[in-house]
Write an enzyme that holds these catalytic residues in place. Sequence first.
Site, PDB file in Angstrom:
ATOM      1  N   LYS A   1     -15.074   7.923  -3.249  1.00 59.34           N
ATOM      2  CA  LYS A   1     -16.308   8.169  -2.485  1.00 59.34           C
ATOM      3  C   LYS A   1     -16.921   9.513  -2.864  1.00 59.34           C
ATOM      4  CE  LYS A   1     -14.195   5.413   1.060  1.00 59.34           C
ATOM      5  NZ  LYS A   1     -13.249   5.426   2.195  1.00 59.34           N
TER       6      LYS A   1
ATOM      7  N   LYS B   1       0.355  14.498   1.108  1.00 55.86           N
ATOM      8  CA  LYS B   1      -1.029  14.719   0.669  1.00 55.86           C
ATOM      9  C   LYS B   1      -1.299  16.212   0.414  1.00 55.86           C
ATOM     10  CE  LYS B   1      -2.723  10.650   3.241  1.00 55.86           C
ATOM     11  NZ  LYS B   1      -3.369   9.724   2.295  1.00 55.86           N
TER      12      LYS B   1
ATOM     13  N   THR C   1      -8.874   6.313  -1.761  1.00 54.07           N
ATOM     14  CA  THR C   1     -10.207   5.743  -1.916  1.00 54.07           C
ATOM     15  C   THR C   1     -11.252   6.813  -1.605  1.00 54.07           C
ATOM     16  OG1 THR C   1      -9.897   4.878   0.325  1.00 54.07           O
ATOM     17  CG2 THR C   1      -9.705   3.312  -1.493  1.00 54.07           C
TER      18      THR C   1
ATOM     19  N   LYS D   1      -8.769  13.576   4.923  1.00 55.60           N
ATOM     20  CA  LYS D   1      -7.880  12.416   4.862  1.00 55.60           C
ATOM     21  C   LYS D   1      -6.852  12.607   5.969  1.00 55.60           C
ATOM     22  CE  LYS D   1      -6.900  13.632   0.511  1.00 55.60           C
ATOM     23  NZ  LYS D   1      -6.917  12.451  -0.308  1.00 55.60           N
ATOM     24  N   ARG D   2      -6.005  11.580   6.216  1.00 53.24           N
ATOM     25  CA  ARG D   2      -4.941  11.768   7.188  1.00 53.24           C
ATOM     26  C   ARG D   2      -4.096  12.973   6.786  1.00 53.24           C
ATOM     27  NH1 ARG D   2      -4.260   7.781  11.266  1.00 53.24           N
ATOM     28  NH2 ARG D   2      -2.382   8.950  11.749  1.00 53.24           N
TER      29      ARG D   2
ATOM     30  N   HIS E   1       0.803  -1.225   0.000  1.00 57.08           N
ATOM     31  CA  HIS E   1       0.000   0.000   0.000  1.00 57.08           C
ATOM     32  C   HIS E   1       0.832   1.269   0.000  1.00 57.08           C
ATOM     33  CE1 HIS E   1      -3.923  -1.956   0.969  1.00 57.08           C
ATOM     34  NE2 HIS E   1      -3.146  -2.838   1.556  1.00 57.08           N
TER      35      HIS E   1
HETATM   36  C1  26Q Z   1       3.597   0.370  10.184  1.00 51.75           C
HETATM   37  C2  26Q Z   1       4.521   0.022  11.169  1.00 51.75           C
HETATM   38  C3  26Q Z   1       4.375   0.476  12.466  1.00 51.75           C
HETATM   39  C4  26Q Z   1       3.291   1.280  12.774  1.00 51.75           C
HETATM   40  C5  26Q Z   1       2.363   1.631  11.797  1.00 51.75           C
HETATM   41  C6  26Q Z   1       2.534   1.183  10.504  1.00 51.75           C
HETATM   42  C7  26Q Z   1       1.528   1.550   9.470  1.00 51.75           C
HETATM   43  C8  26Q Z   1       0.181   1.567   9.784  1.00 51.75           C
HETATM   44  C9  26Q Z   1      -0.752   1.933   8.853  1.00 51.75           C
HETATM   45  C10 26Q Z   1       1.912   1.861   8.180  1.00 51.75           C
HETATM   46  C11 26Q Z   1       0.952   2.214   7.228  1.00 51.75           C
HETATM   47  C12 26Q Z   1      -0.393   2.245   7.560  1.00 51.75           C
HETATM   48  C13 26Q Z   1      -1.456   2.618   6.621  1.00 51.75           C
HETATM   49  C14 26Q Z   1      -1.271   2.874   5.349  1.00 51.75           C
HETATM   50  C15 26Q Z   1      -2.375   3.284   4.478  1.00 51.75           C
HETATM   51  O1  26Q Z   1      -3.485   3.534   4.913  1.00 51.75           O
HETATM   52  N1  26Q Z   1      -2.136   3.365   3.172  1.00 51.75           N
HETATM   53  C16 26Q Z   1      -3.170   3.750   2.228  1.00 51.75           C
HETATM   54  O2  26Q Z   1      -3.800   2.582   1.754  1.00 51.75           O
HETATM   55  C17 26Q Z   1      -4.920   2.888   0.943  1.00 51.75           C
HETATM   56  C18 26Q Z   1      -5.592   1.588   0.573  1.00 51.75           C
HETATM   57  O3  26Q Z   1      -4.829   0.896  -0.357  1.00 51.75           O
HETATM   58  C19 26Q Z   1      -4.507   3.691  -0.273  1.00 51.75           C
HETATM   59  O4  26Q Z   1      -5.670   4.064  -0.966  1.00 51.75           O
HETATM   60  C20 26Q Z   1      -3.716   4.932   0.135  1.00 51.75           C
HETATM   61  O5  26Q Z   1      -3.211   5.567  -1.015  1.00 51.75           O
HETATM   62  C21 26Q Z   1      -2.584   4.532   1.067  1.00 51.75           C
HETATM   63  O6  26Q Z   1      -1.919   5.688   1.551  1.00 51.75           O
END
Ligand code: 26Q
Length: 822
Positions: A673, A567, A669, A561-562, A370
């Site tokens: 929406k 972004k 995503t 979004k975050r 991702h």
């Molecule tokens: C990893 C290690 C330690 C702590 C946290 C993490 C961690 C947690 C969550 C790393 C990444 C995430 C989340 C990533 C995320 O939400 N990515 C998004 O995924 C969506 C679905 O595929 C995409 O549409 C977005 O573009 C992407 O940013």
Amino acid sequence: MASAMTTKISRTVLATSDPETLAAEILRALKYRVGKDMTVAKPHDWLTAAIQVVRDRIIDQWIRSTKEAYDRREKRVYYLSLEFLIGRLMRDAFSNVGVLDDMRVALRSLGVDIDVIAALEPDAALGNGGLGRLAACFMESMATVDVPAHGYGIRYENGMFRQEISDGWQVELPENWLDHGNPWEFERRERSFEVGYGGQVESLTDKDGILDRHVWKPAERILAVAYDTPVVGWRGKRVNTLRLWSSLAIDPILLAAFNAGDHVGALRDSNKAEALSKVLYPADSTSAGQELRLRQEYFFTTASLQDIVQRHLSQFGDLLSLPDQAAIHLNDTHPAVAVAELMRLFMDVHGVDFDKSWDAVKRTFAYTNHTLLPEALESWPVSLFDRLLPRHMQIIYAINAQVLLEARSSGHFNDEQIRRISLIQEGTERRVRMGNLAFSGSHSVNGVSALHTELMKVTVFADLHRLYPGRINNKTNGITPRRWLFQCNAGLTDLARETIGDKFLDNIEELKALDKFADDAAFRDSFAAVKRANKERLANYVAGRIGVKVDPSALFDIQIKRIHEYKRQLLNIIEAVALYDQIRSHPEREWLPRVKFFGGKAAPSYHNAKLIIKLANDVAKVINRDPAVRGLLKVVFVPNYNVSLAEIMMPAADLSEQISTAGMEASGTGNMKFALNGALTIGTLDGANVEMKEHVGDDNIFIFGLTTNEVAERRNNGYDPRAVIEGSPELSQALSAISSGVFSPDDPQRYRELLGGLYEHDWFMVAADFDAYAATQRQVDKVWRNGPDWYAKAIRNVARMGWFSSDRTIRQYAKEIWNVVP
Ligand code: 26Q
């Protein structure tokens, strides 16, 4: 409003769901399950009772679905994800089962407003953002398109933090979503597995002294207990299971210690064990490298794999047929330790040799990537890994030896490339690369948009792609139209039904029949009226929540979004400042009222992201109070953006901001929406925006800015942001207003470093894209001025977004990765 749609469905699935029967059942549930009668019941009690009534109906289908999968020996999908951002479940379940309207009537007959109790249900915020919400959409779509599936994750007691804004700053508060109990879950104490950490690995030899087996003797053991939530698909056909693990001490009170008088010490271990499933890490892009995080990853992975293996063995008796009966999906690298754990279960527990195990493991797993951001790629220090999971460390070395042997013997890789393929990153601190582990242990590795997948092949996984060609494939993300259209936008759903009939309810691509109504003035008016009502709903929410009045006839421009530098919320805020300046300098021009909404959480340790939130709030404060703007521009930061708030904001948007630096957003995503709900997109050629442009057509989307290649090109050839800023009067003016303290008179230096970064390196190309962005916004104004043209484009967006349904995505996964036939 969601009208007859739901009533009709109820007849097909449920025999007795007329409002009278439901009302009687609600009263029974209130009495015998909640233990109250009508006279003393609080709104929360009604919520619980109403859910119980529908839940009973879902359980019948749940048991049937589960039994059917067993009897027919169907291949099952297991979706392993550290996040499931499912939000509220009541409306989703009632609507999918087809009793939403009858429940509304039943509750009304008891003097209860369903919308009031619906708002009391907490948001199950077991995720950070896109990745977690995707897992939730996928669960719903798998149930809808009839894929037998289990989701596996952690039952965090505290999900994503609640965000408050205090004096413009983000403040994080704990969110205990389980405070009032959770009527959707079923605790399965009997379904619990041991999870070990640390300790030693013993080598056993056979009678001839030959090494026979390894046995891991962990030093610590805790329990993972299953909690199951039913996930019901559209029209209630299939009900799948979301199984979330909760941690428990094996010996909750160390009796010996307790009896010896050490009452506090006796509880210490149990507190430690139970801490494991207490909190969700609120970071979505940087791996903090915390030990507890790795413990969480292993905790839910081993529990899930033990569960899967046990289910498989009890049904099929032999482990080597696992790949034919189970497709295990890794949602990013968070469960990647599964590759080593399944090897361990095969070899150490079931005595299968390495080669056979490795072959079965690869045929079982598939992995979705991702992100390409280097700081988000997970890697763990070998020292930490070895201390926590010594046997897995050995297995990873063995896998690495195999992979590197294949690479070397192919003769296609030099030493540098071999180093990049290695599962171990060498250096002062050696680290385990979880991406390389997931890649080599899977038969499929997919990206989440066409662009992202192509970039994977030439960046992070370039060498592994060459070693294992054909393994990388694309599965462009999607969203469930049930939550993201039918439930959140009943007005538009009803209008579409009146106009083109009901076919799109079961096949969202049928929405394309709306296309020709873009040219129908009466339809455009009805469409605009629906949008208007949705905007009023948001305006009311904002007035109640933060006391800011916004005019529903203004253009609603939304970025939710975050918060992350890539972004580029900063680009949007700076443009707001520039526009503010323009309005003040040229009051005579015909400005169009616009409200810029922002929403999103920053990772608590992400300094710049938190500063961006403060800036948005500072800018809002000054602009909203300035009589010179006469309400032509307002800036609103809506606190605590979450799934439920998204359900209010998506349908209310005119303009959707998807403005990440090209090449950095894997898919997005939210972009989908918004468009499905009739917003036009202003965006870069990034992530799935590229494919959205292809579907809706160039005339129905506002694209601006550098392309991925141009960004790379600039970065490589000495990009000079200072020169760019000096060459743009609008940008210079806006930046100097911010840095001179116009928006932060109490602390004029507040944004010095943040803006300093723009002058010095501007990694995210804010300056480079600014003029194009501002010019495109003026283009937006022009189209907005021409109402019929605007709504025609908006209608075409709705009509052409069907392909972005997660039903389509899931069918592709089922056919091309999992090899299951829905
Ligand atoms: C990893 C290690 C330690 C702590 C946290 C993490 C961690 C947690 C969550 C790393 C990444 C995430 C989340 C990533 C995320 O939400 N990515 C998004 O995924 C969506 C679905 O595929 C995409 O549409 C977005 O573009 C992407 O940013």
